[in-house]
Scaffold this motif. Structure first.
Motif, mmCIF file in Angstrom:
data_model
loop_
_atom_site.group_PDB
_atom_site.id
_atom_site.type_symbol
_atom_site.label_atom_id
_atom_site.label_comp_id
_atom_site.label_asym_id
_atom_site.label_seq_id
_atom_site.Cartn_x
_atom_site.Cartn_y
_atom_site.Cartn_z
ATOM 1 N N LEU A 65 0.830 -1.208 0.000
ATOM 2 C CA LEU A 65 0.000 0.000 0.000
ATOM 3 C C LEU A 65 0.866 1.260 0.000
ATOM 4 O O LEU A 65 0.542 2.237 -0.683
ATOM 5 C CB LEU A 65 -0.952 -0.008 1.191
ATOM 6 N N LYS A 66 1.968 1.226 0.719
ATOM 7 C CA LYS A 66 2.871 2.391 0.732
ATOM 8 C C LYS A 66 3.508 2.603 -0.637
ATOM 9 O O LYS A 66 3.674 3.738 -1.077
ATOM 10 C CB LYS A 66 3.920 2.238 1.826
ATOM 11 N N ILE A 72 -1.293 4.270 6.267
ATOM 12 C CA ILE A 72 -2.189 3.515 7.142
ATOM 13 C C ILE A 72 -2.595 4.429 8.290
ATOM 14 O O ILE A 72 -1.767 4.873 9.068
ATOM 15 C CB ILE A 72 -1.511 2.238 7.676
ATOM 16 N N ARG A 73 -3.891 4.696 8.370
ATOM 17 C CA ARG A 73 -4.418 5.581 9.421
ATOM 18 C C ARG A 73 -4.833 4.787 10.650
ATOM 19 O O ARG A 73 -4.615 5.206 11.771
ATOM 20 C CB ARG A 73 -5.612 6.364 8.886
ATOM 21 N N VAL A 83 -7.967 -5.413 10.295
ATOM 22 C CA VAL A 83 -8.581 -4.381 9.462
ATOM 23 C C VAL A 83 -7.656 -3.168 9.450
ATOM 24 O O VAL A 83 -7.199 -2.722 10.499
ATOM 25 C CB VAL A 83 -9.973 -3.977 10.010
ATOM 26 N N LEU A 84 -7.392 -2.664 8.251
ATOM 27 C CA LEU A 84 -6.614 -1.442 8.080
ATOM 28 C C LEU A 84 -7.491 -0.398 7.408
ATOM 29 O O LEU A 84 -8.370 -0.745 6.624
ATOM 30 C CB LEU A 84 -5.400 -1.670 7.175
ATOM 31 N N ALA A 91 -9.544 12.556 0.622
ATOM 32 C CA ALA A 91 -10.842 11.972 0.310
ATOM 33 C C ALA A 91 -10.822 10.478 0.021
ATOM 34 O O ALA A 91 -11.864 9.863 -0.017
ATOM 35 C CB ALA A 91 -11.450 12.706 -0.893
ATOM 36 N N THR A 92 -9.682 9.883 -0.219
ATOM 37 C CA THR A 92 -9.640 8.487 -0.625
ATOM 38 C C THR A 92 -9.345 7.590 0.564
ATOM 39 O O THR A 92 -8.218 7.543 1.054
ATOM 40 C CB THR A 92 -8.578 8.270 -1.723
ATOM 41 N N THR A 93 -10.354 6.873 1.032
ATOM 42 C CA THR A 93 -10.195 5.901 2.106
ATOM 43 C C THR A 93 -10.389 4.519 1.514
ATOM 44 O O THR A 93 -11.321 4.279 0.751
ATOM 45 C CB THR A 93 -11.232 6.142 3.221
ATOM 46 N N LEU A 94 -9.506 3.605 1.871
ATOM 47 C CA LEU A 94 -9.545 2.254 1.345
ATOM 48 C C LEU A 94 -9.522 1.267 2.508
ATOM 49 O O LEU A 94 -8.467 1.055 3.119
ATOM 50 C CB LEU A 94 -8.345 2.021 0.426
#
Length: 170
Positions: A65-66, A72-73, A83-84, A91-94
């Motif tokens: 992902l990086k 990663i929030r 769960v990540l 605006a983009t949350t995945l």
């Protein structure tokens, strides 16, 4: 058929003939291709069925992902899955659901979609170590997805093009 890619989200014909001509579609940059290949070699030599959820997340999912531009929030470790919340920009949350090594991703769909609905995310991801599935989080009735074999994608130019264009942030 595209090596290392399956699912109903896009067809192989579309990937071969139309994807490159879409606005915003680009071939993966050489830096990403090199980093992606190195990432695949590193985890492939060290991972297998005994890998824990934390290890799958720390060694496979988070570094990937990086590479794609996500941060990663939130991370929630549960007994049967992790769960990540991956974020790109404002605006983009995945939402990402990580399950044990080689667990069937069909069984993870419901959990991932639930997380996408809560986050109001267009897409969500399920990963079991060797495979990563991108799931449509808004048209859930269709169960549309695209699944990537994480060892094969870096080795195939078309698979890498598809992966780059559907997974990158922004």
């Amino acid at each position: 058929m595209i090596t290392g890619v399956r699912g109903r989200l896009i067809s192989a014909t579309f990937a071969h003939t139309e994807l490159r001509s879409l606005p915003g579609a680009t071939p993966p940059p050489p830096e990403f291709v090199a980093a992606h290949e190195g990432w695949a070699q590193r985890w492939a030599s060290a991972m297998g069925p005994s890998a824990s959820l934390r290890t799958i997340g720390d060694a496979i999912v988070i570094p990937l992902l990086k590479l794609l531009g996500y941060e990663i929030r939130v991370r929630i470790d549960r007994p049967l899955h992790t769960v990540l919340e991956a974020v790109a920009g404002r605006a983009t949350t995945l939402p990402v659901v990580i399950v044990p090594w080689n667990e069937l991703l069909d069984h993870t769909w419901r959990e991932a979609v639930r997380d996408a609905i809560v986050a109001d995310a267009k897409w969500c991801i399920c990963c079991n170590g060797p495979r990563l599935r991108l799931v449509d989080g808004q048209r859930t009735w269709a169960r549309a997805h695209l699944e990537f074999d994480l060892m094969l994608v870096p080795r195939d130019e078309t698979a890498s093009m598809v992966f780059w264009n559907v997974m990158r942030c922004g």
